[in-house]
Motif scaffolding. Sequence first.
Motif, PDB file in Angstrom:
ATOM      1  N   HIS A 116     144.275 122.555  87.394  1.00  0.00           N
ATOM      2  CA  HIS A 116     143.043 123.203  87.863  1.00  0.00           C
ATOM      3  C   HIS A 116     141.857 122.768  87.000  1.00  0.00           C
ATOM      4  O   HIS A 116     140.765 122.483  87.520  1.00  0.00           O
ATOM      5  N   ALA A 117     142.036 122.719  85.688  1.00  0.00           N
ATOM      6  CA  ALA A 117     140.959 122.311  84.777  1.00  0.00           C
ATOM      7  C   ALA A 117     140.532 120.872  85.048  1.00  0.00           C
ATOM      8  O   ALA A 117     139.340 120.548  85.024  1.00  0.00           O
ATOM      9  N   ILE A 118     141.497 120.000  85.328  1.00  0.00           N
ATOM     10  CA  ILE A 118     141.166 118.600  85.620  1.00  0.00           C
ATOM     11  C   ILE A 118     140.428 118.494  86.953  1.00  0.00           C
ATOM     12  O   ILE A 118     139.436 117.774  87.074  1.00  0.00           O
ATOM     13  N   ARG A 119     140.892 119.250  87.967  1.00  0.00           N
ATOM     14  CA  ARG A 119     140.222 119.221  89.281  1.00  0.00           C
ATOM     15  C   ARG A 119     138.793 119.746  89.190  1.00  0.00           C
ATOM     16  O   ARG A 119     137.923 119.330  89.948  1.00  0.00           O
ATOM     17  N   ALA A 120     138.532 120.648  88.256  1.00  0.00           N
ATOM     18  CA  ALA A 120     137.205 121.255  88.116  1.00  0.00           C
ATOM     19  C   ALA A 120     136.212 120.354  87.371  1.00  0.00           C
ATOM     20  O   ALA A 120     135.019 120.668  87.323  1.00  0.00           O
ATOM     21  N   LEU A 121     136.681 119.243  86.806  1.00  0.00           N
ATOM     22  CA  LEU A 121     135.783 118.343  86.075  1.00  0.00           C
ATOM     23  C   LEU A 121     134.769 117.697  87.026  1.00  0.00           C
ATOM     24  O   LEU A 121     135.083 117.465  88.200  1.00  0.00           O
ATOM     25  N   PRO A 122     133.594 117.367  86.506  1.00  0.00           N
ATOM     26  CA  PRO A 122     132.663 116.565  87.312  1.00  0.00           C
ATOM     27  C   PRO A 122     133.344 115.243  87.704  1.00  0.00           C
ATOM     28  O   PRO A 122     134.170 114.723  86.950  1.00  0.00           O
ATOM     29  N   LYS A 124     132.702 112.015  87.804  1.00  0.00           N
ATOM     30  CA  LYS A 124     132.725 110.854  86.902  1.00  0.00           C
ATOM     31  C   LYS A 124     133.622 111.112  85.691  1.00  0.00           C
ATOM     32  O   LYS A 124     134.380 110.236  85.269  1.00  0.00           O
ATOM     33  N   CYS A 125     133.547 112.310  85.159  1.00  0.00           N
ATOM     34  CA  CYS A 125     134.400 112.662  84.010  1.00  0.00           C
ATOM     35  C   CYS A 125     135.870 112.697  84.430  1.00  0.00           C
ATOM     36  O   CYS A 125     136.739 112.215  83.700  1.00  0.00           O
ATOM     37  N   ARG A 126     136.147 113.277  85.599  1.00  0.00           N
ATOM     38  CA  ARG A 126     137.531 113.367  86.075  1.00  0.00           C
ATOM     39  C   ARG A 126     138.133 111.981  86.272  1.00  0.00           C
ATOM     40  O   ARG A 126     139.261 111.716  85.874  1.00  0.00           O
ATOM     41  N   THR A 127     137.352 111.071  86.882  1.00  0.00           N
ATOM     42  CA  THR A 127     137.841 109.711  87.113  1.00  0.00           C
ATOM     43  C   THR A 127     138.231 109.043  85.802  1.00  0.00           C
ATOM     44  O   THR A 127     139.317 108.476  85.669  1.00  0.00           O
ATOM     45  N   VAL A 128     137.349 109.137  84.808  1.00  0.00           N
ATOM     46  CA  VAL A 128     137.612 108.515  83.510  1.00  0.00           C
ATOM     47  C   VAL A 128     138.815 109.181  82.837  1.00  0.00           C
ATOM     48  O   VAL A 128     139.706 108.503  82.309  1.00  0.00           O
ATOM     49  N   PHE A 129     138.868 110.512  82.857  1.00  0.00           N
ATOM     50  CA  PHE A 129     139.965 111.242  82.230  1.00  0.00           C
ATOM     51  C   PHE A 129     141.306 110.849  82.858  1.00  0.00           C
ATOM     52  O   PHE A 129     142.266 110.549  82.141  1.00  0.00           O
ATOM     53  N   GLU A 130     141.366 110.875  84.179  1.00  0.00           N
ATOM     54  CA  GLU A 130     142.630 110.560  84.857  1.00  0.00           C
ATOM     55  C   GLU A 130     143.071 109.129  84.590  1.00  0.00           C
ATOM     56  O   GLU A 130     144.247 108.869  84.334  1.00  0.00           O
ATOM     57  N   ARG A 131     142.142 108.199  84.648  1.00  0.00           N
ATOM     58  CA  ARG A 131     142.519 106.796  84.444  1.00  0.00           C
ATOM     59  C   ARG A 131     142.905 106.511  82.993  1.00  0.00           C
ATOM     60  O   ARG A 131     143.829 105.746  82.731  1.00  0.00           O
ATOM     61  N   CYS A 132     142.197 107.149  82.058  1.00  0.00           N
ATOM     62  CA  CYS A 132     142.473 106.913  80.631  1.00  0.00           C
ATOM     63  C   CYS A 132     143.696 107.685  80.143  1.00  0.00           C
ATOM     64  O   CYS A 132     144.611 107.107  79.563  1.00  0.00           O
ATOM     65  N   ARG A 133     143.681 109.001  80.344  1.00  0.00           N
ATOM     66  CA  ARG A 133     144.690 109.864  79.743  1.00  0.00           C
ATOM     67  C   ARG A 133     145.920 110.076  80.602  1.00  0.00           C
ATOM     68  O   ARG A 133     147.004 110.300  80.062  1.00  0.00           O
ATOM     69  N   SER A 151     130.469 102.665  75.766  1.00  0.00           N
ATOM     70  CA  SER A 151     129.898 103.868  75.159  1.00  0.00           C
ATOM     71  C   SER A 151     129.761 104.990  76.191  1.00  0.00           C
ATOM     72  O   SER A 151     130.107 106.143  75.914  1.00  0.00           O
ATOM     73  N   THR A 152     129.291 104.655  77.377  1.00  0.00           N
ATOM     74  CA  THR A 152     129.153 105.644  78.444  1.00  0.00           C
ATOM     75  C   THR A 152     130.521 106.185  78.844  1.00  0.00           C
ATOM     76  O   THR A 152     130.693 107.396  79.029  1.00  0.00           O
ATOM     77  N   LEU A 153     131.484 105.291  78.940  1.00  0.00           N
ATOM     78  CA  LEU A 153     132.840 105.717  79.300  1.00  0.00           C
ATOM     79  C   LEU A 153     133.401 106.671  78.241  1.00  0.00           C
ATOM     80  O   LEU A 153     133.983 107.693  78.579  1.00  0.00           O
ATOM     81  N   GLU A 154     133.207 106.344  76.969  1.00  0.00           N
ATOM     82  CA  GLU A 154     133.716 107.201  75.896  1.00  0.00           C
ATOM     83  C   GLU A 154     133.037 108.570  75.913  1.00  0.00           C
ATOM     84  O   GLU A 154     133.684 109.593  75.657  1.00  0.00           O
ATOM     85  N   LYS A 155     131.756 108.600  76.253  1.00  0.00           N
ATOM     86  CA  LYS A 155     131.047 109.884  76.344  1.00  0.00           C
ATOM     87  C   LYS A 155     131.598 110.724  77.493  1.00  0.00           C
ATOM     88  O   LYS A 155     131.775 111.937  77.358  1.00  0.00           O
ATOM     89  N   ALA A 158     135.017 111.997  76.375  1.00  0.00           N
ATOM     90  CA  ALA A 158     134.860 113.077  75.399  1.00  0.00           C
ATOM     91  C   ALA A 158     134.415 114.362  76.094  1.00  0.00           C
ATOM     92  O   ALA A 158     134.910 115.453  75.784  1.00  0.00           O
ATOM     93  N   ARG A 159     133.497 114.241  77.046  1.00  0.00           N
ATOM     94  CA  ARG A 159     133.029 115.407  77.792  1.00  0.00           C
ATOM     95  C   ARG A 159     134.179 116.018  78.591  1.00  0.00           C
ATOM     96  O   ARG A 159     134.348 117.249  78.632  1.00  0.00           O
ATOM     97  N   ALA A 160     134.988 115.168  79.231  1.00  0.00           N
ATOM     98  CA  ALA A 160     136.121 115.654  80.019  1.00  0.00           C
ATOM     99  C   ALA A 160     137.122 116.396  79.125  1.00  0.00           C
ATOM    100  O   ALA A 160     137.589 117.479  79.472  1.00  0.00           O
ATOM    101  N   ILE A 161     137.425 115.820  77.973  1.00  0.00           N
ATOM    102  CA  ILE A 161     138.369 116.456  77.047  1.00  0.00           C
ATOM    103  C   ILE A 161     137.809 117.795  76.573  1.00  0.00           C
ATOM    104  O   ILE A 161     138.524 118.794  76.512  1.00  0.00           O
ATOM    105  N   TYR A 162     136.527 117.821  76.272  1.00  0.00           N
ATOM    106  CA  TYR A 162     135.891 119.069  75.843  1.00  0.00           C
ATOM    107  C   TYR A 162     135.988 120.127  76.947  1.00  0.00           C
ATOM    108  O   TYR A 162     136.368 121.274  76.679  1.00  0.00           O
ATOM    109  N   LEU A 163     135.674 119.752  78.182  1.00  0.00           N
ATOM    110  CA  LEU A 163     135.696 120.715  79.286  1.00  0.00           C
ATOM    111  C   LEU A 163     137.114 121.219  79.579  1.00  0.00           C
ATOM    112  O   LEU A 163     137.316 122.407  79.836  1.00  0.00           O
TER     113      LEU A 163
END
Length: 195
Positions: A116-122, A124-133, A151-155, A158-163
């Motif tokens: 649920h937390a991953i689905r609730a991500l914005p 762009k953040c969700r895409t990066v989080f899912e592909r990376c982690r 740098s943008t991807l890392e931000k 980081a935002r996705a992990i924080y959320l």
Amino acid sequence: MSVVRPIDRWFVEEVLPHERDLLDVAYRLCRGTDEARDLVQDVLARMLATEAWGAIVNPRTYMLRMMRNLAIDRLRRAKIIDFRHFVEFENFDAPDDTPDQHRIAEDRQQLDDLAHAIRALPDKCRTVFERCRVDGQSPRRIADELGVSLSTLEKRLARAIYLVTQALEPRRRDTYEVPEPDIGHRRLAGSRKPH
């Protein structure tokens, strides 16, 4: 910018709190203090390097068994063996780590909360989080495919992990915090009523 990996957080929260217990057991299994400390460090290093860390249901039991096996391997390689250590191995019994129904239900709820937390991500953040982690793709490759800087991807990551962490924080607090006893309006034994 460094990003804390999930395994790092798991290691700090689920593995390191058992270091004292591991040392106590290692002192019984080894010939000396230095050897016991080396054994515990071997176990901790292996835990941090394991790829299947997410599948470990009970880290304490897993580490105790690993420590026992490493100690036996060390005894096999030793040129001089003190047979008293074999008695310790016979008496060493790691608890059964088979999860009970409560633990299974709790784990399923935690997975549902994470999903649920991953689905609730914005987006762009969700895409990066899912592909990376989740998928384990390289950040450079993802950045190139998305047409953004590293740098943008890392931000975004980081935002996705924080959320995700913030979304799971109330559950984590409920799990790890012990409520203080309610002493409310009770009088202490032997105390007098105010006049």
